[in-house]
Design a protein around this motif. Structure first.
Motif, PDB file in Angstrom:
ATOM      1  N   LEU A   3       0.825  -1.208   0.000  1.00  0.00           N
ATOM      2  CA  LEU A   3       0.000   0.000   0.000  1.00  0.00           C
ATOM      3  C   LEU A   3       0.859   1.258   0.000  1.00  0.00           C
ATOM      4  O   LEU A   3       0.552   2.232  -0.705  1.00  0.00           O
ATOM      5  N   GLU A   4       1.938   1.259   0.760  1.00  0.00           N
ATOM      6  CA  GLU A   4       2.826   2.423   0.753  1.00  0.00           C
ATOM      7  C   GLU A   4       3.394   2.657  -0.639  1.00  0.00           C
ATOM      8  O   GLU A   4       3.441   3.797  -1.122  1.00  0.00           O
ATOM      9  N   ALA A   5       3.810   1.582  -1.315  1.00  0.00           N
ATOM     10  CA  ALA A   5       4.355   1.718  -2.666  1.00  0.00           C
ATOM     11  C   ALA A   5       3.316   2.274  -3.633  1.00  0.00           C
ATOM     12  O   ALA A   5       3.655   3.030  -4.557  1.00  0.00           O
ATOM     13  N   LEU A   6       2.033   1.920  -3.417  1.00  0.00           N
ATOM     14  CA  LEU A   6       0.958   2.360  -4.307  1.00  0.00           C
ATOM     15  C   LEU A   6       0.339   3.689  -3.879  1.00  0.00           C
ATOM     16  O   LEU A   6      -0.730   4.057  -4.352  1.00  0.00           O
ATOM     17  N   GLY A   7       1.025   4.387  -2.987  1.00  0.00           N
ATOM     18  CA  GLY A   7       0.620   5.746  -2.669  1.00  0.00           C
ATOM     19  C   GLY A   7      -0.522   5.871  -1.693  1.00  0.00           C
ATOM     20  O   GLY A   7      -1.110   6.949  -1.563  1.00  0.00           O
ATOM     21  N   VAL A   8      -0.860   4.787  -0.987  1.00  0.00           N
ATOM     22  CA  VAL A   8      -1.942   4.826  -0.007  1.00  0.00           C
ATOM     23  C   VAL A   8      -1.380   5.283   1.335  1.00  0.00           C
ATOM     24  O   VAL A   8      -0.329   4.825   1.767  1.00  0.00           O
ATOM     25  N   ASP A   9      -2.086   6.190   1.995  1.00  0.00           N
ATOM     26  CA  ASP A   9      -1.701   6.613   3.334  1.00  0.00           C
ATOM     27  C   ASP A   9      -1.987   5.448   4.280  1.00  0.00           C
ATOM     28  O   ASP A   9      -3.138   5.138   4.564  1.00  0.00           O
ATOM     29  N   GLY A  58       6.803   6.918  -7.717  1.00  0.00           N
ATOM     30  CA  GLY A  58       6.968   8.227  -7.103  1.00  0.00           C
ATOM     31  C   GLY A  58       5.816   8.575  -6.183  1.00  0.00           C
ATOM     32  O   GLY A  58       4.966   7.748  -5.859  1.00  0.00           O
ATOM     33  N   ASP A  59       5.782   9.827  -5.765  1.00  0.00           N
ATOM     34  CA  ASP A  59       4.778  10.257  -4.802  1.00  0.00           C
ATOM     35  C   ASP A  59       3.391  10.346  -5.430  1.00  0.00           C
ATOM     36  O   ASP A  59       3.234  10.889  -6.532  1.00  0.00           O
ATOM     37  N   ALA A  60       2.414   9.850  -4.719  1.00  0.00           N
ATOM     38  CA  ALA A  60       1.027   9.963  -5.170  1.00  0.00           C
ATOM     39  C   ALA A  60       0.546  11.391  -5.023  1.00  0.00           C
ATOM     40  O   ALA A  60       1.129  12.186  -4.270  1.00  0.00           O
TER      41      ALA A  60
END
Length: 466
Positions: free
Chosen positions: A146-152, A458-460
């Protein structure tokens, strides 16, 4: 990447102490027969100044739960109520976890260290207060992906194997045990507010609103919003914004949380409390993660509805502090905010430009149709079409071609046969290697691949900047 957290000194700040007399219960940690360190998240340990611990000191604090310097003198098991599958339950609270410490990171954000599997509390009911090692491994995989996919998301900070045999009805038993520590933006749940509302503790409700606004700051309501200067109304607007973005983040990630009860909803908007989660093997609105979700209440496609319903329960709990109209006005923002977040996050993951809600919605609808027709998983679909690649002549391909930026798609990472993912078959394979051979190499290899994906994405999009 999701930007690597920046190293910072250890800055203890146990703000929860101002509420400790009524928000939780001091509890001891379990005394485990063994402390074998299995996982430590040095990236995030550095962000809160705890990366310098050797293994002995690490396990003393994160399995023995010796207090951190200047922090909570004793763990605090938090009290809350909640709707569980839409049935109200007043007999809840931290039953196998507690809040252990609070500190600031380099950006000044208040962060919590909380536990799972740290022993029984007054809220354990008939539970043993323990966590299976498999559950801890699953949480590592969920939070890293989830972190890699930009989820908080909460971060899996530490896992220590504890040497007990546990019996569970939903997995082969006896099974190995562990204690897990999470790093989170907070542990104040919608259910925390519901408990104070049910007990008619208006003064405490008011104090909790003030605590959240001070420690988890967010946007002010729009200028034309009624009641925009009232603390309870401000908080509801912020939670609506955060949970609308979280719903979109889960959908774009192809993630199914599984148990979206109000006691599992953090007012910071952070995804946490991972139980029967799954990644959807294909784009199917009916796909469920929990075997006990017989009606599909928390199915993949119903997650936005579930988060809105939970926001509505927060609004009800805040009713002693505000009139109905401004609270309803805050709730009415959820739909448009969700659509906006879907557009910005969907195009971000595709690696193409966002062109506004109407255009992005058309692209999403065409993409969903294409995923259903091809049977591709969301991971495969986004990977295959990164940067506008492999656009066909269907409706999705036409819309995608108009946005295709070719820069960066020749990176060898995007030329692999398949992207990293954590479908249930891979989770079970990784666990089998650990369970049968004590082989942790596949887990570490998977985490490395997931972090590489995060670095390429990169950053979501930041919903606060929308």
């Amino acid at each position: 990447m999701p930007s690597d957290p920046q190293p910072a000194p250890y800055l203890p700040d146990p703000r929860i102490e101002s509420l400790a007399g009524w928000i939780g219960d001091p509890v001891p940690a379990a005394d485990f027969p063994r402390r074998q360190l299995r996982w430590r998240n040095d990236r995030w340990a550095a962000a809160v100044g705890l990366d310098g611990f050797d293994e002995t000191r690490w396990t003393d604090h994160f399995a023995g739960f010796a207090p951190l310097p200047g922090n909570l003198p004793q763990p605090l098991a938090l009290r809350y109520h909640g709707h569980q599958f839409r049935t109200y339950n007043p007999n809840l609270g931290d039953g196998r976890g507690f809040l252990f410490a609070q500190m600031r990171d380099g950006k000044g954000r208040l962060l919590d260290l909380g536990t799972k599997g740290s022993g029984q509390t007054p809220w354990s009911r008939d539970g043993d207060g323990r966590l299976t090692l498999k559950g801890a491994v699953r949480e590592i995989l969920a939070t890293e992906m989830l972190e890699a996919l930009g989820v908080d998301t909460s971060k899996t900070f530490s896992v220590v194997e504890t040497g007990e045999d546990l019996w569970r009805g939903d997995e082969p038993s006896p099974t190995r045990s562990a204690v897990l520590v999470r790093l989170s933006h907070g542990h104040i749940r919608i259910g925390t507010f519901q408990r104070l509302f049910a007990l008619e503790e208006k003064d405490h409700l008011e104090a909790l609103v003030a605590y959240c606004l001070e420690n988890y700051p967010g946007n002010l309501p729009p200028g034309d919003a009624p009641g925009r200067d009232e603390p309870a109304v401000i908080l509801l607007h912020q939670v609506v914004e955060r949970l609308a973005d979280l719903a979109a983040a889960w959908m774009v990630a192809g993630f199914v949380h599984g148990v979206l009860n109000t006691d599992n909803m953090n007012i910071s908007g952070e995804s946490f409390d991972y139980g029967p989660w799954r990644w959807a093997p294909r784009w199917d609105a009916r796909f469920t993660a929990a075997y006990f979700d017989h009606t599909g209440l928390y199915a993949f496609g119903r997650q936005p509805e579930a988060l809105l319903w939970n926001c509505q329960q927060l609004a009800i709990a805040l009713r002693p502090l505000a009139e109905t109209a401004p609270l309803v006005a805050a709730l009415e923002r959820f739909g448009p905010l969700y659509q906006q977040a879907m557009g910005s996050r969907f195009t971000w993951r595709l690696g193409v430009a966002s062109r506004g809600v109407e255009s992005d919605t058309a692209l999403i609808q065409a993409a969903e149709k294409a995923m259903v027709e091809t049977g591709l998983s969301p991971e495969q679909f986004f990977f295959l079409h990164r940067g506008g690649r492999n656009a066909g002549d269907d409706a999705f391909g036409v819309l995608l071609s108009a946005r295709a930026p070719t820069a960066g798609t020749d990176d060898p990472f995007w030329q692999q046969d398949a992207p990293p993912g954590v479908l249930i078959e891979e989770v079970e394979r990784i666990w089998a290697a650990i369970d049968q051979h004590d082989d942790w190499s596949e887990l570490h290899a998977k985490v490395s691949a997931i972090r590489e994906l995060g670095s390429r994405l990169g950053d979501a999009p930041d919903p606060a900047q929308a």
